[in-house]
Design a protein around this motif. Sequence first.
Motif, PDB file in Angstrom:
ATOM      1  N   LEU A  57       0.826  -1.209   0.000  1.00 18.22           N
ATOM      2  CA  LEU A  57       0.000   0.000   0.000  1.00 18.22           C
ATOM      3  C   LEU A  57       0.861   1.261   0.000  1.00 18.22           C
ATOM      4  CD1 LEU A  57      -2.852  -0.969   2.478  1.00 18.22           C
ATOM      5  CD2 LEU A  57      -2.986  -0.740   0.001  1.00 18.22           C
ATOM      6  N   VAL A  58       1.889   1.252   0.823  1.00 19.08           N
ATOM      7  CA  VAL A  58       2.783   2.411   0.867  1.00 19.08           C
ATOM      8  C   VAL A  58       3.527   2.551  -0.455  1.00 19.08           C
ATOM      9  CG1 VAL A  58       4.835   3.356   2.002  1.00 19.08           C
ATOM     10  CG2 VAL A  58       2.996   2.394   3.370  1.00 19.08           C
ATOM     11  N   ALA A  59       3.925   1.434  -1.060  1.00 17.22           N
ATOM     12  CA  ALA A  59       4.622   1.486  -2.345  1.00 17.22           C
ATOM     13  C   ALA A  59       3.710   2.041  -3.441  1.00 17.22           C
ATOM     14  CB  ALA A  59       5.132   0.099  -2.716  1.00 17.22           C
ATOM     15  N   ILE A  60       2.452   1.626  -3.461  1.00 17.16           N
ATOM     16  CA  ILE A  60       1.512   2.124  -4.466  1.00 17.16           C
ATOM     17  C   ILE A  60       1.247   3.612  -4.264  1.00 17.16           C
ATOM     18  CG2 ILE A  60      -0.896   1.993  -5.208  1.00 17.16           C
ATOM     19  CD1 ILE A  60      -0.683  -1.044  -4.810  1.00 17.16           C
ATOM     20  N   LEU A  61       1.095   4.025  -3.010  1.00 12.41           N
ATOM     21  CA  LEU A  61       0.903   5.454  -2.747  1.00 12.41           C
ATOM     22  C   LEU A  61       2.114   6.267  -3.193  1.00 12.41           C
ATOM     23  CD1 LEU A  61      -0.827   5.405   0.735  1.00 12.41           C
ATOM     24  CD2 LEU A  61      -1.789   6.185  -1.423  1.00 12.41           C
ATOM     25  N   PHE A  62       3.309   5.739  -2.947  1.00 13.23           N
ATOM     26  CA  PHE A  62       4.507   6.444  -3.395  1.00 13.23           C
ATOM     27  C   PHE A  62       4.519   6.576  -4.911  1.00 13.23           C
ATOM     28  CE2 PHE A  62       8.822   6.103  -5.103  1.00 13.23           C
ATOM     29  CZ  PHE A  62       9.329   7.293  -4.643  1.00 13.23           C
ATOM     30  N   LEU A  63       4.182   5.513  -5.615  1.00 12.43           N
ATOM     31  CA  LEU A  63       4.170   5.570  -7.074  1.00 12.43           C
ATOM     32  C   LEU A  63       3.159   6.582  -7.597  1.00 12.43           C
ATOM     33  CD1 LEU A  63       4.572   1.844  -8.101  1.00 12.43           C
ATOM     34  CD2 LEU A  63       6.214   3.693  -8.389  1.00 12.43           C
ATOM     35  N   VAL A  64       1.984   6.599  -6.991  1.00 10.32           N
ATOM     36  CA  VAL A  64       0.943   7.526  -7.441  1.00 10.32           C
ATOM     37  C   VAL A  64       1.409   8.965  -7.282  1.00 10.32           C
ATOM     38  CG1 VAL A  64      -1.329   8.431  -6.864  1.00 10.32           C
ATOM     39  CG2 VAL A  64      -1.010   5.987  -7.140  1.00 10.32           C
ATOM     40  N   VAL A  69       3.926  14.151  -9.371  1.00  8.85           N
ATOM     41  CA  VAL A  69       4.938  15.203  -9.387  1.00  8.85           C
ATOM     42  C   VAL A  69       5.625  15.257 -10.749  1.00  8.85           C
ATOM     43  CG1 VAL A  69       7.168  15.867  -8.403  1.00  8.85           C
ATOM     44  CG2 VAL A  69       5.296  15.214  -6.915  1.00  8.85           C
ATOM     45  N   SER A  70       5.882  14.102 -11.345  1.00  6.10           N
ATOM     46  CA  SER A  70       6.537  14.116 -12.660  1.00  6.10           C
ATOM     47  C   SER A  70       5.614  14.661 -13.747  1.00  6.10           C
ATOM     48  CB  SER A  70       7.021  12.713 -13.023  1.00  6.10           C
ATOM     49  OG  SER A  70       5.918  11.864 -13.227  1.00  6.10           O
ATOM     50  N   LEU A  71       4.307  14.603 -13.546  1.00  4.17           N
ATOM     51  CA  LEU A  71       3.385  15.201 -14.507  1.00  4.17           C
ATOM     52  C   LEU A  71       3.179  16.694 -14.261  1.00  4.17           C
ATOM     53  CD1 LEU A  71       0.660  12.420 -14.726  1.00  4.17           C
ATOM     54  CD2 LEU A  71       2.333  13.041 -16.455  1.00  4.17           C
ATOM     55  N   LEU A  72       3.367  17.122 -13.033  1.00  4.06           N
ATOM     56  CA  LEU A  72       3.167  18.537 -12.720  1.00  4.06           C
ATOM     57  C   LEU A  72       4.313  19.421 -13.194  1.00  4.06           C
ATOM     58  CD1 LEU A  72       1.585  18.556  -9.177  1.00  4.06           C
ATOM     59  CD2 LEU A  72       0.542  19.114 -11.352  1.00  4.06           C
ATOM     60  N   LEU A  73       5.510  18.877 -13.273  1.00  7.38           N
ATOM     61  CA  LEU A  73       6.645  19.700 -13.677  1.00  7.38           C
ATOM     62  C   LEU A  73       6.497  20.228 -15.103  1.00  7.38           C
ATOM     63  CD1 LEU A  73       9.347  20.818 -12.733  1.00  7.38           C
ATOM     64  CD2 LEU A  73      10.415  18.792 -13.698  1.00  7.38           C
ATOM     65  N   PRO A  74       6.199  19.397 -16.102  1.00  6.92           N
ATOM     66  CA  PRO A  74       6.004  19.972 -17.446  1.00  6.92           C
ATOM     67  C   PRO A  74       4.785  20.885 -17.518  1.00  6.92           C
ATOM     68  CG  PRO A  74       6.199  17.584 -17.577  1.00  6.92           C
ATOM     69  CD  PRO A  74       6.171  17.952 -16.142  1.00  6.92           C
ATOM     70  N   TRP A  75       3.753  20.557 -16.754  1.00  2.06           N
ATOM     71  CA  TRP A  75       2.566  21.406 -16.754  1.00  2.06           C
ATOM     72  C   TRP A  75       2.898  22.791 -16.200  1.00  2.06           C
ATOM     73  CZ3 TRP A  75      -0.326  23.131 -12.389  1.00  2.06           C
ATOM     74  CH2 TRP A  75      -1.474  23.826 -12.728  1.00  2.06           C
TER      75      TRP A  75
END
Length: 113
Positions: A57-64, A69-75
């Motif tokens: 669960l913690v791993a999935i939350l980290f991935l999400v 964050v990686s999508l917000l940088l180009p935006w």
Amino acid sequence: MCLIMFILISTILSLLIAVAAWFLSDKDPDKEKLSPYECGFDPFGQTGHPISIKFFLVAILFLVFDLEVSLLLPWSFSLSQTEWFNQIVVWIFLIILAWGLLYEWVAGGLEWE
């Protein structure tokens, strides 16, 4: 012709690195290197026992949130050229994501225990 040269060079380079690693490696490793764990202590339990679902669960939350964050940088770089509708869609996405994080926090999903 260029593709054949690329494949040939990458094959030669791979073989060269593999041979160099074999010659430069330690041929007689010590017993710590041969042990199943190099962390300095014995494992807690037997192998094959199920792992706690909390880890996944913690791993999935980290991935999400890492992907968010990686999508917000180009935006954020193209914010001035983005249309209003697209900005509203991204803000709705961020609000839903923040709401999900708040829900997980209140529900105790982020506590490791």
